[in-house]
Motif scaffolding. Sequence first.
Motif, short mmCIF file in Angstrom:
data_model
loop_
_atom_site.label_atom_id
_atom_site.label_comp_id
_atom_site.label_asym_id
_atom_site.label_seq_id
_atom_site.Cartn_x
_atom_site.Cartn_y
_atom_site.Cartn_z
N LYS A 1 -3.43 3.57 -36.01
CA LYS A 1 -3.25 3.39 -37.45
C LYS A 1 -2.64 2.04 -37.79
CE LYS A 1 -1.56 5.86 -41.50
NZ LYS A 1 -0.84 7.06 -42.00
N GLU A 2 -1.72 1.57 -36.96
CA GLU A 2 -1.02 0.32 -37.25
C GLU A 2 -1.96 -0.88 -37.23
OE1 GLU A 2 2.72 -2.34 -35.51
OE2 GLU A 2 2.43 -0.26 -34.86
N SER A 3 -2.83 -0.94 -36.22
CA SER A 3 -3.74 -2.08 -36.11
C SER A 3 -5.10 -1.81 -36.75
CB SER A 3 -3.95 -2.44 -34.63
OG SER A 3 -4.55 -1.35 -33.94
N GLY A 4 -5.39 -0.54 -37.01
CA GLY A 4 -6.69 -0.19 -37.60
C GLY A 4 -7.83 -0.36 -36.62
N THR A 5 -7.53 -0.22 -35.32
CA THR A 5 -8.54 -0.39 -34.28
C THR A 5 -8.62 0.84 -33.39
OG1 THR A 5 -7.00 -1.38 -32.69
CG2 THR A 5 -8.06 -2.87 -34.25
N ILE A 6 -9.58 0.81 -32.48
CA ILE A 6 -9.73 1.88 -31.48
C ILE A 6 -9.11 1.37 -30.18
CG2 ILE A 6 -11.31 3.42 -30.28
CD1 ILE A 6 -11.30 3.76 -33.33
N ILE A 7 -8.10 2.08 -29.68
CA ILE A 7 -7.36 1.66 -28.49
C ILE A 7 -7.78 2.51 -27.28
CG2 ILE A 7 -5.10 1.35 -27.43
CD1 ILE A 7 -5.58 -0.55 -29.71
N VAL A 8 -8.11 1.81 -26.19
CA VAL A 8 -8.52 2.49 -24.95
C VAL A 8 -7.45 2.28 -23.88
CG1 VAL A 8 -10.28 2.68 -23.16
CG2 VAL A 8 -10.93 2.05 -25.51
N HIS A 9 -6.93 3.38 -23.33
CA HIS A 9 -5.96 3.32 -22.23
C HIS A 9 -6.64 3.84 -20.97
CE1 HIS A 9 -2.33 2.19 -24.43
NE2 HIS A 9 -2.75 2.97 -25.41
N VAL A 10 -6.43 3.12 -19.86
CA VAL A 10 -7.07 3.49 -18.59
C VAL A 10 -6.06 3.41 -17.45
CG1 VAL A 10 -9.35 2.69 -19.32
CG2 VAL A 10 -7.80 1.10 -18.15
N LYS A 11 -6.45 4.00 -16.32
CA LYS A 11 -5.69 3.87 -15.07
C LYS A 11 -6.38 2.84 -14.19
CE LYS A 11 -4.08 8.70 -14.90
NZ LYS A 11 -4.13 9.95 -14.09
N GLU A 12 -5.70 2.47 -13.12
CA GLU A 12 -6.30 1.55 -12.16
C GLU A 12 -7.54 2.22 -11.54
OE1 GLU A 12 -5.32 -1.45 -11.46
OE2 GLU A 12 -3.25 -1.60 -12.21
N LYS A 13 -8.65 1.53 -11.54
CA LYS A 13 -9.85 2.02 -10.87
C LYS A 13 -10.73 0.84 -10.52
CE LYS A 13 -13.17 5.79 -10.88
NZ LYS A 13 -13.95 6.77 -11.65
N LYS A 14 -11.93 1.10 -10.06
CA LYS A 14 -12.80 0.07 -9.49
C LYS A 14 -12.90 -1.17 -10.37
CE LYS A 14 -17.38 -0.67 -7.54
NZ LYS A 14 -16.83 -1.41 -6.41
N ALA A 15 -13.24 -1.00 -11.67
CA ALA A 15 -13.44 -2.17 -12.53
C ALA A 15 -12.19 -3.01 -12.62
CB ALA A 15 -13.88 -1.73 -13.92
N ILE A 16 -11.01 -2.35 -12.70
CA ILE A 16 -9.75 -3.07 -12.81
C ILE A 16 -9.38 -3.70 -11.46
CG2 ILE A 16 -7.34 -2.90 -13.50
CD1 ILE A 16 -9.33 -2.29 -15.73
N ASP A 17 -9.53 -2.93 -10.40
CA ASP A 17 -9.22 -3.47 -9.06
C ASP A 17 -10.10 -4.67 -8.73
OD1 ASP A 17 -7.36 -1.49 -8.76
OD2 ASP A 17 -8.68 -0.16 -7.61
N ASP A 18 -11.39 -4.55 -9.04
CA ASP A 18 -12.31 -5.66 -8.77
C ASP A 18 -11.94 -6.88 -9.58
OD1 ASP A 18 -13.66 -4.11 -7.01
OD2 ASP A 18 -15.43 -3.78 -8.25
N LEU A 19 -11.51 -6.63 -10.83
CA LEU A 19 -11.13 -7.74 -11.70
C LEU A 19 -9.95 -8.53 -11.10
CD1 LEU A 19 -11.45 -9.20 -14.44
CD2 LEU A 19 -9.81 -7.56 -15.39
N TYR A 20 -8.95 -7.80 -10.61
CA TYR A 20 -7.79 -8.45 -10.01
C TYR A 20 -8.15 -9.22 -8.74
CZ TYR A 20 -4.99 -5.51 -13.16
OH TYR A 20 -4.43 -4.92 -14.25
N MET A 21 -9.21 -8.77 -8.08
CA MET A 21 -9.63 -9.40 -6.83
C MET A 21 -10.67 -10.50 -7.06
SD MET A 21 -9.93 -5.99 -4.43
CE MET A 21 -10.51 -6.93 -3.01
N GLY A 22 -10.95 -10.76 -8.34
CA GLY A 22 -11.89 -11.83 -8.65
C GLY A 22 -13.35 -11.40 -8.67
#
Length: 206
Positions: free
Chosen positions: A124-145
């Motif tokens: 409500k504050e930002s008027g946007t859709i907020i997505v919360h996630v846990k560490e998984k393949k897409a995030i792990d791969d991102l950190y590894m380049g």
Amino acid sequence: MNTTKFCTKCGKELPMDAEFCQFCGAKQSSVENLKQTASNTDIADDTKPGKEIIFEQDNSSTNVLEKKSKFKKYWWIYVLVGIVIAFISFSLLGPSSPTDVASDVEESLKNDNSLDVTSVKPDKESGTIIVHVKEKKAIDDLYMGKTSTFKTVERTLLDLSKKYKDEDSNGYDLSYIQLMKPGTNDMILLSVDKGKIKYSALDDME
């Protein structure tokens, strides 16, 4: 002028003013109710002895009156059905709600199977859709380049943002979707709006 007619039951020739057939005793129709649409020859051919003449009654006006009467009696049912149809049409074709969009985003990301989604909610504050996630393949791969898996997430969110780019609801920009870094509420990994990327963590890696 015709001076004879034919019995409606046995077909024998009778005087025009005869009320009953002198041969079989059948009651005859009055002259006024008979429509002479053919010559005497045609009538004679169609009224051979033993052939019964059937006069059809026009019930079209009666049917129209019956239909009008039924409509007046059950008018409220037609009105109620119309209201229900209008409500269903509006529900299906009307603007999406923030909750509907959040559910769509969550389902789409889970189908991707690249992110471990914990919650997708309208903020409500930002008027946007907020997505919360846990560490998984897409995030792990991102950190590894490795960027290929995260780019899949980008495409999914871009498609969703484009889908709702012309919709606003109760102060929400329904096409504005933000993917938060796992374990944070203020660090953004990806932000899309109107079908375009506003920010992506991939930009910092180039």
